[in-house]
Design a protein around this motif. Structure first.
Motif: not given
Lengths: 820, 80
Positions: A439-454, A508-516, A523-527
Motif C-alpha cells: 500500500a505504501l509503495a503504491v502511495a509513494a509512486e503516486a506522490s508528487s515528490r516521487v513523480r518530480q524526482n522521476l 528544509f523540505g527533506v520530508y516534503r511529500g512524505l506526508a502524502d 511521521l509527526f510533528n513533535s513539540p
C-alpha cells in the motif's frame, strides 16, 4: 495540505476560566478486610516478604559500604549505593499491580524497584517460562552459577536467586552480572522480567519510558511503561518535555486508527528530598507534587497523591492507572509519598534533616506497619514473621556470599582483553530490509515528490555540460528523501518525528511529500522539545523499534545534550550488548543565521564514545550513507549542511542511482586526484577546497588531492595515509571552530601514523574560535578557497609563497593566549 | 474583459524556479479571485497559487509537472 485543526478566533477569544480535573490526595480507604478477601492471605504475606527482601538487600549494601563486611563476610564495595530503605512500600506496592509485560524504567535509586518488579514477575510467570528466561540469558550460564553456588529449590526459588544474584553481581561490576558488569548499581536491568534500564541521570527515564510507551502503543506489544523517578526530577526540563510529548493532543485528534494516549505512567517516588534540598517548602513550589499533572492536559494526567508507606494503597492506585493507560486514556501520573530512612548515599551525614523528623518517620516504617497489620488480622503471628525475616536474611546471605566469591562472580577481566569494553560500544549489525509494504509503495509512486524526482536528471550536469538547477536534477534533499522513503516502505517499525516534520516537510523540505504517503503515527510533528525528541527515540529503540528523529539545527544539540551524550550513546555498552540502539538523529548545520544557528558541532558529537557520525557533502554519498544509517542497529548522528541541500551530484558517474544502495560508513572518498598536497575536508568544506584546487592547478601548478571524510566515526585512515605517502603534505578543512574540532583529532593521528611520509606537520584550517557572524560576514568565518590557497602556498609548500588572498593574517599562538 | 496573467511568484530570494505540481482548475472553469487554482513545488516547499482575478480560466501555458522560472506566465484568466 489542508488544515486539519482550525484555530477559531471566536472560540479562542471568548471569555472564560479554566477548571482543572480534581487531583485526589490519599483517597485510598479500602478496608483491609476487603483487600484480604480479594488478594488472599498468601499474597499479603508475599508482599511483606518482598519488602523484607528489598530491605535486607539494601541493608547489606549499606553495611558493606559502612563497615567493609556483612554477616561476617568482609568485602570492599567501591561503587555507589543509593539506598531506598523506607521506600519499600512504594516499590512493592507498584510491582504488585504490574504484569511481566509492563516495563519499568528507573532512577539512580532503583534497587528496590528492580527487586520488587522482578519478584512480582517471578511470581506471575509459569515455572517453565522462568526456566526459558533463565536459560536464554547468556546461554544459561548465570542459571548454572546460581544452581551451583546458591541453589534454592523449585523454579520460583531458583528464579528469585537468579534475580538477586544477577543484580548484586552487576552492582559489584562482575562479568556475569545482568549487564556483564557494564551497568552497575545505577544502570542494572533485566529485560525479560520487564525491568528496563535504571538511569544515573535524574529524570532521564521519563523520556525513555515515554518512547517505550510509544512503541508499545504502535507495535501493540502489550503492557505499560513506567517512568520511575524522584520528586526532585520534577524540576528538570526533560521530565516536563517527556510529559508534554506524552500528552500531545494529536494522539487522539489526528492519529486516526492509532487513536489513543500513550500507556506511560509517571511514577514519582516522592521522598520529600531532592538529595538534600526539600521539594516542599524549599526547591519547588508545587506543594503537592501531583499538582503538576494539571499543567499537562485537561485530565491533569489522572494525577493522584498516594500513600507510599502503604503498599496496598500503591497497588490500588497503580492498578487503576494501568486500566486507564491500557484503555488508551494515558498518560498518568502518581505522586507516591514515602520517606527515605537511609541517606541519599552512604556519604550522607543527614545534615539537612533533624533526628526528630527521622524518628517520626521511623514510626511510619512501611514494613513495621504492614507486619503489624498482618499480625492484627491474624494472618501472620510473631513466630511466622520471625521465620520470614530469618528466611530472607538467609537468602540474602547466600546470594551475597556467591556475589563476592570470584569463583561464582568473576571480575571483568579487562587485562586479558584490553579492548573488551570497546568491543561492546557498537553491534556493527545491519538489519536486512523486510518486504515492501504494497500500500505504501503504491502511495509513494503516486506522490508528487516521487513523480518530480522521476523527471529529474540523476547527474548535476546536462549532456551539454551545463549545470542543472535543483528543480531539474536530484539534490541532496532528494537523495535523503529517497533513502528515507525506501526504509519507510520496507521497515514497518520505522517512525520519524521532530519539529515541523509533517505538513512543513521538515524545515528544509527533506520530508516534503512524505506526508502524502505516511500515516500520522509514522511521521509527526513533535513539540519543541529536543530532549524528548531524542529520549523517546532511545526508548522506542530499546523496545525494538527504529526511529529517525530530527533536530532542526545542530545548535539545538545542547538542548538534548544528556539524551544524545548519555542515553543514545551509552546504552549499547552499558547493557554489554543486550540492547541495540537503532536511532538516526538527523540534524542540520545552519548558514546565514549567525551565532546560535550556524555552528558545526561535529566535534562535540565525535568526542562522545558510542555514536557513529556521518556528514555527507554530495547527493550520492548522502543517499547511500543515510540508507546505511537507517539499516544500522547502532546510534548514528547524521549531519546535513543547509547550504548543500540544493547541491546536485557532480562526482559519481551516472549520478545518484535511482535504486536503493548503501555505502560503507567510515570510508573517506577521494573526490579529486592529485599529487602535491592532500586536502581532507569535512562536510561542505569540500566545495571551497575544490575551487581552491582548480586555482592551485591553474595559477601555481600545484596538484591537490581532495578527500571527503564523509563519515567521522568510524574513520578509515588508510585512504588518507596512502594519499599522504604520495603528497607528503596534508591540510584538513572544516567549518567547525578549530579548537577541539574533529579535524584536530584527525590531524594529530595523521601526524603520528604518517610521520615518516610527511614533510610538514598536518595543518588544520577551521573556523576561528569566536562566534559565527551573520550572513554578511560569513565568508570571513568559514574557510574559503582563498584561505585554503594561502595555507597551501604559504605554509605547506613555502616555495610557492604568494600574496595572501584570504583575511586570516593572524598569529594563532597570540590568539591562543587571548583565549581565542 | 481583460486577460490577466497568473505568473510564477517570487517564492524566496534564492529560488529561481518552481514546478507546477497540479492544476486545480481546468481551462474553461470559472475562478474567483483568491481561489486556489494550482499547486506549485519548489525545492523546499509546496504551496498553492491563487487566482489573481475573477473570471474564466482561459489558457494554461505551463502544464502540470513542468518547471517555470519566477515571473513566467503560467496561465491566463479572462477577467469579468
Amino acid at each position: 495540505m489542508p488544515k486539519e485543526l482550525f484555530v477559531d478566533p471566536r472560540a479562542t477569544r471568548r471569555k472564560g476560566s479554566l477548571a482543572f480535573a480534581e487531583v485526589p490526595v490519599h483517597a485510598y480507604d479500602t478496608p483491609f478486610a476487603e483487600e484480604r478477601g480479594r488478594r488472599g492471605d498468601g499474597a499479603l504475606k508475599e508482599m511483606l516478604r518482598h519488602m523484607l527482601v528489598v530491605r535486607e538487600f539494601e541493608t547489606m549494601l549499606g553495611t558493606f559500604k559502612a563497615t567493609g563486611a556483612y554477616a561476617g563476610m568482609p568485602f570492599v564495595y567501591k561503587g555507589p549505593a543509593h539506598l531506598s530503605i523506607g521506600q519499600e512500600g512504594a516499590a512493592v506496592g507498584a510491582a504488585l499491580a504490574l504484569r511481566p509485560e509492563d516495563h519499568i524504567f528507573g532512577s539512580h535509586r532503583g534497587h528496590g524497584e528492580f527487586i520488587a518488579k522482578g519478584l512480582s514477575a517471578v511470581a506471575a510467570l509459569a515455572p517453565a517460562e522462568l526456566i526459558r528466561v533463565m536459560e536464554a540469558h547468556e546461554g544459561g550460564a548465570l542459571l548454572r552459577t546460581v544452581e551451583t553456588f546458591i541453589g534454592g529449590g523449585d523454579e520460583k526459588a531458583i528464579a528469585e536467586n537468579f534475580l538477586l544474584f544477577g543484580l548484586l553481581a552487576e552492582i559489584f561490576m562482575r562479568a556475569n552480572g545482568f549487564n556483564g558488569g557494564m551497568g552497575g548499581s545505577m544502570h542494572a536491568f533485566c529485560l525479560p522480567l520487564g525491568i528496563y534500564p535504571n538511569n544515573a541521570i535524574v529524570g532521564a527515564s521519563a523520556g525513555i519510558a515515554t518512547g517505550a510507551a510509544l512503541y508499545k502503543k504502535l507495535a501493540r506489544s502489550g503492557g505499560i511503561a513506567v517512568a520511575n523517578s524522584g520528586d526532585g526530577a520534577t524540576a528538570t526540563g526533560p521530565v516536563w518535555e517527556a510529559m508534554t510529548f506524552a500528552s500531545m493532543a494529536q494522539y487522539d485528534r489526528l492519529w486516526g486508527e492509532e487513536k489513543g494516549g500513550l500507556p506511560v505512567l509517571f511514577f514519582f517516588t516522592n521522598n520529600f528530598y531532592a538529595m538534600g534540598g526539600q521539594t516542599i517548602g524549599e526547591t519547588a513550589g508545587w506543594e503537592r507534587l501531583a499538582r503538576i499533572g494539571a499543567a499537562a492536559n485537561p485530565s491533569s494526567l489522572h494525577a493522584e497523591t498516594i500513600d507510599g508507606t502503604n503498599p496496598l494503597a500503591v497497588a490500588d492506585a497503580v492498578a487503576r492507572k494501568r486500566e486507564i493507560l491500557l484503555s488508551g486514556r494515558g498518560p498518568a501520573l502518581l505522586d507516591v509519598e514515602c520517606y527515605r530512612l537511609s541517606g541519599h548515599s552512604t556519604t550522607d551525614a543527614n545534615a539537612y534533616r533533624t533526628r526528630e523528623e527521622l524518628a517520626a518517620w521511623q514510626e511510619q516504617d512501611p514494613i513495621t506497619l504492614f507486619a503489624a497489620q498482618l499480625r492484627e488480622a491474624g494472618i501472620l503471628d510473631a513466630a511466622g514473621e520471625q521465620a520470614m525475616r530469618d528466611g530472607v536474611a538467609e537468602q540474602i546471605r547466600k546470594v551475597t556470599a556467591a556475589a563476592i566469591d570470584p569463583a561464582a562472580a568473576p571480575p571483568v577481566n579487562v587485562e586479558a582483553d584490553p579492548i573488551l569494553i570497546g568491543k561492546l560500544m557498537f553491534s556493527n549489525r545491519e538489519a536486512e530490509p523486510g518486504p515492501a509494504d504494497p500500500a505504501l509503495a503504491v502511495a509513494a509512486e503516486a506522490s508528487s515528490r516521487v513523480r518530480q524526482n522521476l523527471k529529474k536528471s540523476r547527474f548535476g550536469l546536462s549532456e551539454a555540460g551545463e549545470k542543472l538547477s535543483p528543480m531539474r536534477a536530484i539534490t541532496i534533499r532528494d537523495a535523503l528523501f529517497e533513502a528515507l522513503l525506501h526504509h519507510f516502505i520496507h521497515d514497518p517499525s520505522l517512525i520519524a518525528y521532530g519539529e515541523e516534520c509533517r505538513d512543513w516537510g521538515g524545515a528544509f523540505g527533506v520530508y516534503r511529500g512524505l506526508a502524502d504517503v505516511l500515516p500520522h503515527h509514522r511521521l509527526f510533528n513533535s513539540p519543541i522539545a529536543e530532549a524528548a525528541i531524542v529520549a523517546t527515540a532511545v526508548g522506542y529503540a530499546m523496545e525494538g523499534g527504529r526511529a529517525v528523529v530530527e533536530l532542526m539545527y545542530g545548535d539545538f544539540i545542547g538542548r538534548a545534550g544528556d539524551e544524545i551524550f548519555n542515553q543514545m550513546a551509552k546504552w549499547q555498552a552499558m547493557s554489554a550488548g543486550a540492547l541495540k540502539m537503532p536511532v538516526v538523529l538527523r540534524t542540520s548545520v545552519g548558514s546565514k543565521y549567525g551565532a546560535q544557528h550556524s555552528q558545526d558541532w561535529t566535534g562535540l558529537i565525535t568526542h562522545i564514545p558510542g555514536l557513529k557520525v556521518i556528514y555527507p557533502a554530495t547527493p550520492y554519498d548522502a543517499k547511500g550513507l543515510l540508507a546505511s544509517a537507517l539499516a544500522s542497529d547502532d546510534p548514528t548522528v547524521f549531519f546535513e549542511s543547509q547550504r548543500l541541500y540544493d547541491t546536485t551530484e557532480m562526482f559519481h558517474p551516472g549520478g545518484v542511482p535511482a535504486d536503493y544502495y548503501r555505502l560503507p560508513v567510515g570510508v573517506p572518498d577521494i573526490k579529486r586526484a592529485g599529487s602535491d598536497v592532500t586536502i581532507l575536508t569535512i562536510g561542505p568544506s569540500l566545495y571551497p577546497a575544490l575551487a581552491a584546487a582548480e586555482q592551485l592547478q591553474k595559477d601555481y601548478d600545484v596538484s591537490a588531492e581532495i578527500i571527503d571524510a564523509r563519515s567521522l566515526v568510524p574513520f578509515d585512515y588508510d585512504v588518507v595515509l596512502k594519499s599522504v605517502k604520495k603528497t607528503h603534505r596534508i591540510l584538513l578543512v572544516t567549518e567547525a571552530s578549530e579548537r577541539g574540532s574533529f579535524a584536530m583529532t584527525l590531524a594529530a593521528n595523521i601526524g603520528r601514523f604518517g610521520f615518516k611520509d610527511l614533510e610538514a606537520a598536518p595543518r588544520v584550517l577551521g573556523s576561528p574560535n569566536w562566534i559565527v557572524p551573520g550572513a554578511e560576514m560569513e565568508s570571513t568565518y568559514f574557510p574559503q578557497a582563498g584561505d585554503i590557497i594561502d595555507v597551501v602556498c604559504g605554509e605547506l609548500i613555502p616555495e610557492k609563497k604568494v600574496n595572501r588572498r584570504g583575511i586570516r593574517d593572524w598569529d594563532d599562538i597570540a590568539l591562543a593566549r587571548r583565549a581565542l | 474583459m481583460a486577460d490577466i496573467p497568473l505568473v510564477m511568484p517570487q517564492l524566496g530570494v534564492d529560488i529561481e524556479e518552481g514546478q507546477i505540481d497540479s492544476w486545480l482548475k481546468q481551462v474553461g472553469d470559472r475562478v474567483e479571485k483568491g481561489e486556489q487554482i494550482a499547486m506549485v513545488t519548489t525545492p523546499k516547499v509546496n504551496l498553492e497559487l491563487e487566482a489573481p482575478a475573477s473570471g474564466t480560466l482561459k489558457e494554461i501555458t505551463v502544464p502540470a509537472d513542468e518547471i517555470a522560472r519566477v515571473g513566467d506566465t503560467l496561465a491566463i484568466i479572462a477577467a469579468d
